[in-house]
Every structure is written in structure tokens, then in C-alpha cells.
Design an enzyme around this catalytic site. Structure first.
Site, PDB file in Angstrom:
ATOM      1  N   SER A  57      12.100 -41.005  42.839  1.00 51.47           N
ATOM      2  CA  SER A  57      13.844 -40.967  43.028  1.00 51.47           C
ATOM      3  C   SER A  57      14.458 -41.086  41.872  1.00 51.47           C
ATOM      4  O   SER A  57      14.041 -41.525  40.671  1.00 51.47           O
ATOM      5  CB  SER A  57      13.860 -42.386  43.749  1.00 51.47           C
ATOM      6  OG  SER A  57      14.579 -43.299  42.970  1.00 51.47           O
ATOM      7  N   LYS A  58      15.445 -40.472  41.710  1.00 53.35           N
ATOM      8  CA  LYS A  58      16.597 -40.271  40.783  1.00 53.35           C
ATOM      9  C   LYS A  58      16.898 -41.641  40.058  1.00 53.35           C
ATOM     10  O   LYS A  58      16.908 -41.654  38.745  1.00 53.35           O
ATOM     11  CB  LYS A  58      17.990 -39.966  41.528  1.00 53.35           C
ATOM     12  CG  LYS A  58      18.410 -38.517  41.006  1.00 53.35           C
ATOM     13  CD  LYS A  58      19.940 -38.481  41.090  1.00 53.35           C
ATOM     14  CE  LYS A  58      20.565 -38.406  42.378  1.00 53.35           C
ATOM     15  NZ  LYS A  58      21.159 -37.215  42.721  1.00 53.35           N
TER      16      LYS A  58
END
Ligand code: GLU
Length: 469
Positions: free
Chosen positions: A239-240
Site C-alpha cells: 500500500s501507498k
């Protein structure tokens, strides 16, 4: 029912809402390898219908990222923009409405919840037969059969069965006529005659809905292939917020495009035999979409780094020097641009080439050559200064190097002798000299480093270190 034809046509359909993600890059490469292997076509479609989140620079970023991976503009179709196809989307929505395959619904989420009492259940069909007209605030819903199953025949996962009753009638357009992603995506894929939809696992729940729409619009569905989710070392989806996911960041750190491309191909697939490093033409030949696994693929940064190191070491010398250039000038390099001496770098390049995992590491390995003073690591210095005999070694080496023959073996002999006189091993005698000359406790082979740095600067640094003791 119209079939899409036998020609392989694949697409990637990224949304321009952020930096190009390594997962999108992996999906792009699987599509690209598959298309090349089958002599098919690859289409780039930018799904830009969410105007509030799109930015033109993200589209540029996607194109640049693909180019870096070897998916070059002109060798694929597009970019096409989903937003340019809004009329067709609306027309498809109208056809579904006119054919009784969709209907307008005025229910709010709260109303549906009040009736069903279960936020996870699909729509209860309240407006199905009310014959509502389009109006602001009303959604157009697709009518899913009450019974039976929709079977998504997935190249990666086999036949995945979805109970129609649990899918629930889903929205395909808003009251103002604007079409939602699920339908727009299908309309575009039909129009582009896409034969294989190869995409991330997160879209698997969309596949039965989309397949129903393909059929409702009179077309045989494409072959589906949902490739596995990518996870970090804690088995969490990349995830970012948590992980480094932008392809651009890997590029900036000095991962080579060939290595990155090779590594990304291993996320969910493995070449036959024990091989992991394959040149791209072999990748195309060996890639098997039906051997892609369905379990999560671990994004192993250490393995990526190891593969990158192999690619770095395989570069021809001149190529390594050329590819090092971005890391030998500002802003990456801390020295004045005119302090850089290409011939000095050329002399040590082969030594650096075998010692780095990412190109950015070249800077710290050679900075002692181009900075006026070495960038002394204080810890390394205090350890070196505390070593028994440090002062005597530095003093003797400074004096003898002032006149010694200037080549690596002779330089080594000087340090060795200085150590011998104090009963020190070469590695012990070398330690304070290394810190004095390069500022660090580890780096390129010391005697070559000194040789390339030159007599005057070496002696100067040894004296400065003595004075600082
Ligand atoms: N726009 C979607 C995404 O970026 C594409 C979905 C698909 O490939 O069908 O995830």
C-alpha cells in the site's frame, strides 16, 4: 452473441490518480509479454472518468513508466481516454434500460439497510418493478438474475462461481446519465475487441458483474485472468501508505529498468527450471499465463536488489560508466560539478560495479575522490582513532607515501610495513588509513583508492587526520 474474434488483444486500463504502482507495472508486463508471445495487440486505455482525482501529469507518468519498462509508445495502441467515450457508455446504459436489463432506483443506502438489516447484503430489488424514470439522485441498476450462478472462467483461478442471488442488482449509471466505472470498462473493452482481460485480483469481484453485462450487451465475455495480489514482508497488501510502491521511486534509487522488469515478471509466475534471470526475449517465449499462481506474490526487496546487482555487474564497463552519470552530478552527488574527474571515476568504476546493489550507492563509494575533504563518518573516525597504534601508522604512512613509488602494490607495501613494525595485521593497519583518506570504514579496495586519489591529496588527508587525533 458476438465473439471478440481470435486475435489476441489485451489492454491495461490504469486510472491517472497517482504514481504508477509496481503492481500496475507487473500487470502491464504480463499483458505485454502475453501479447508479444501471441503476436497480439496491447492497448493503453487511461480510465480517467473520475475527473476529481485525475491529473494530466499522472497520465504522463504512466506513459513514461511504461516506456522505462520497455513498453514503448508507438509499439502499442493508444493512449485512449475513457472520458472520450462517454457517448457510447450512455448509449449502452440506454440499451440496457430499454431492454429491461436495467432500471432506475430511488433507494438510499439507509433505506436499503433499514429493510435488509445487513450492510453486506446486496440490493434487495425494491425498485425493480416500479418502472421509475431517470431523475437526479436516482441510480440506474443492472438487473442480475435472481437465481443461478455466474461462472467466471479465469485462466489463473479456474472456474470461479458466484451465486447470482448474492451479487445483487448493482448501479451502472447515475441519475444524471453519467455511467459508472463497471459499465464504462465493459463498453470500452467490447469496443476495443479485447480478448483477454489480465488484471489484478482486486477486480475479481467485478468480473461476474462485468461478465453479465458483456452478455447483456450481446457479446461473449473475454478470457479473464486475475493475477495475484502483491504483499509486503508482513503479508499485507502493498500500500501507498506503508510501502514503497511507485515505480518511479525504484527508478530514482537506481534500479535498472531491465532488472526491475525481470523481477516484476516473477511476481506470480516463475520461469521453468531454477532460473530467475532471463533476458526479455526469453521471458516472452517462456511466459505462461496459465501458470500464473493465484496465491499472493511477495514483493521481496532483497531479492529485487540481488537481481539488480546481477544486472549491474553484467553491464559492459562503458555502459556502467554511462549509467552512473546521474549519480555523479548534483543533486545526487554532494561535490561541486567541476570537481568531478571522469578519468578518476573510470579508474575505479570496475571496483564500484561489483560492490553495489543499486546505482545510487555509487555516489558514496567514490565521493572521497571528488570532495575537497572526505565526508567523515564520525563513528568510523572515533573507532579508528581509538585503535592501538593509529597515530604511529598514520604518521609512518604519511611520511613514506610522500616519496613511495605510486602504484597500488607499493602503497600496500607501505601500509603493511607500518603495521609490521607495530605487530599489527594489514587489516588493522589499514583501518585508520582508510578512514583518514576516504572518511569511511568500508568502501572500495583501499590501495587502488589511494592510488587514484593521488599522492598529494592522500598525504594531506593523513596529516589532517594526525592533527585531529
Ligand atoms: N481502472 C481500473 C484500475 O485502474 C482498471 C480495471 C481493469 O483493468 O479492468 O484498477
Amino acid at each position: 452473441m458476438t465473439s471478440q474474434g481470435s486475435r489476441v488483444r489485451v489492454r491495461i486500463a490504469p486510472s491517472p490518480t497517482g504514481m504508477f504502482h509496481v503492481g500496475s507495472a507487473r500487470t502491464a508486463l504480463f499483458n505485454w509479454a502475453f501479447a508479444q508471445q501471441r503476436g497480439g495487440d496491447f492497448v493503453l486505455r487511461i480510465e480517467d472518468t473520475d475527473a476529481s482525482r485525475n491529473r494530466p501529469e499522472w497520465t504522463e507518468g504512466i506513459i513514461a513508466a511504461l516506456d522505462w519498462l520497455g513498453i514503448r509508445r508507438g509499439e502499442y495502441e493508444g493512449p485512449f481516454f475513457q472520458s472520450a467515450n462517454e457517448e457510447r457508455h450512455a448509449e449502452a446504459a440506454r440499451r440496457l434500460l430499454d431492454g429491461g436489463l436495467a432500471y432506475y432506483c430511488s433507494c438510499t443506502r439507509e433505506q436499503v439497510l433499514a429493510r435488509t438489516g445487513d450492510p453486506h447484503r446486496g440490493y434487495d430489488g425494491f425498485c425493480r418493478d416500479r418502472g421509475l424514470a431517470a431523475a437526479p439522485g436516482r441510480a440506474l441498476r443492472f438487473r442480475v438474475p435472481d437465481e443461478g450462478v455466474t461462472i467466471v472462467d479465469d485462466v489463473v483461478r479456474g472456474k470461479v462461481s458466484f451465486e447470482n442471488a448474492t451479487i445483487g442488482d448493482f448501479p451502472i449509471a447515475r441519475g444524471d446519465g453519467s455511467v459508472l466505472f463497471l459499465l464504462a470498462n465493459v463498453v470500452d473493452d467490447i469496443q476495443m475487441r479485447i480478448s483477454h482481460v489480465i488484471r489484478g485480483e482486486e477486480h475479481l469481484p467485478n468480473a461476474p458483474k462485468q461478465q453479465l453485462m458483456w452478455t447483456a450487451l450481446g457479446h461473449l465475455p473475454p478470457a479473464w485472468a486475475h493475477v495475484p495480489v502483491i504483499v509486503n514482508d508482513k503479508r499485507q497488501k502493498l500500500s501507498k501508505r506503508r510501502d514503497k510502491v511507485a515505480l518511479e521511486d525504484y527508478r530514482a534509487e537506481g534500479y535498472l529498468a531491465e532488472a526491475m522488469r525481470n523481477y516484476l515478471m516473477l511476481l506470480g509466475w516463475a520461469p521453468p527450471g531454477d532460473r530467475e534471470i532471463l533476458p526479455w526475449p526469453a521471458m516472452i517465449a517462456e511466459f505462461r499465463l496459465d501458470q500464473v499462481i493465484s496465491s499472493p506474490a511477495f514483493f521481496d526487496v532483497r531479492k529485487l536488489r540481488a537481481i539488480n546487482g546481477v544486472y549491474i555487474r553484467e553491464l559492459p564497463a562503458a555502459e556502467f560508466i554511462a549509467r552512473s552519470q546521474p549519480w555523479l552530478a548534483p543533486p545526487a552527488a554532494p561535490w561541486r560539478p567541476d570537481a568531478f574527474r571522469p578519468e578518476a571515476f573510470a579508474q575505479v568504476a570496475h571496483l564500484a560495479q561489483t560492490r553495489i546493489g543499486v546505482m545510487s550507492e555509487v555516489t558514496a563509494l567514490v565521493d572521497f575522490l571528488f570532495l575537497d575533504e572526505p565526508a567523515t563518518d564520525p563513528q568510523a573516525w572515533s573507532r579508528a582513532a581509538a585503535m592501538p597504534g593509529a597515530r604511529e601508522v598514520l604518521d609512518a604512512v604519511a611520511r613514506e607515501l610522500a616519496t613511495a613509488e605510486w602504484e597500488p602494490a607499493a602503497i600496500r607495501a607501505v601500509v603493511e610495513r607500518a603495521g609490521d613494525r607495530l605487530g599489527l595485521k594489514l587489516s588493522q593497519a589499514q583501518a585508520p588509513v582508510r578512514v583518514a583518506v576516504t572518511g569511511r570504514s568500508a568502501g572500495l579496495p583501499l590501495f587502488e583508492s589511494i592510488w587514484v586519489l593521488g599522492r598529494e591529496r592522500t598525504v594531506e588527508r593523513l596529516r589532517a587526520a594526525l592533527a585531529a587525533l
